[in-house]
Write an enzyme that holds these catalytic residues in place. Sequence first.
Site, short mmCIF file in Angstrom:
data_model
loop_
_atom_site.label_atom_id
_atom_site.label_comp_id
_atom_site.label_asym_id
_atom_site.label_seq_id
_atom_site.Cartn_x
_atom_site.Cartn_y
_atom_site.Cartn_z
N THR A 1 0.81 -1.22 0.00
CA THR A 1 0.00 0.00 0.00
C THR A 1 0.84 1.27 0.00
O THR A 1 0.43 2.27 -0.59
CB THR A 1 -0.97 0.03 1.19
OG1 THR A 1 -0.23 -0.11 2.41
CG2 THR A 1 -1.99 -1.08 1.08
N CYS A 2 2.01 1.24 0.62
CA CYS A 2 2.84 2.45 0.64
C CYS A 2 3.35 2.80 -0.75
O CYS A 2 3.73 3.94 -1.02
CB CYS A 2 4.00 2.30 1.61
SG CYS A 2 5.11 0.95 1.22
N MET A 3 3.32 1.81 -1.66
CA MET A 3 3.78 2.03 -3.03
C MET A 3 2.63 2.00 -4.04
O MET A 3 2.86 2.05 -5.24
CB MET A 3 4.84 0.99 -3.40
CG MET A 3 6.07 1.07 -2.52
SD MET A 3 7.25 -0.26 -2.81
CE MET A 3 7.62 -0.05 -4.52
#
Length: 108
Positions: A75-77
Amino acid sequence: RHTVYSGGYSAGDAVIAHFWRAVREMDPDDQARLLLFVTSAPRAPLLGFRYLNPAFCIHKGDAQGGDDRLPSASTCMNMLKLPSYSSFDKLREKLLASIQSNAGFDLS
């Protein structure tokens, strides 16, 4: 249009065509679940996907297992790790299982 492909995928791959077909055929609730699964946000950016940073990415997630593996996400990417499934039906089944499970990081 506002998607990056990595890990060996390109826009012309059959798996990618199957993915976008599955997304088009989802109801709005499942589309929102997919967005939440990949980006941790339940809605698209206010000004559109071109403002999603980092860009939505579909990465070839084929460690081992093929049709047995579920898609996962970073999710961070804003990255969906999508195995190269053998058919549209298998991709749709596994994608829906992932986004409807509400498991979050448990599927990583």
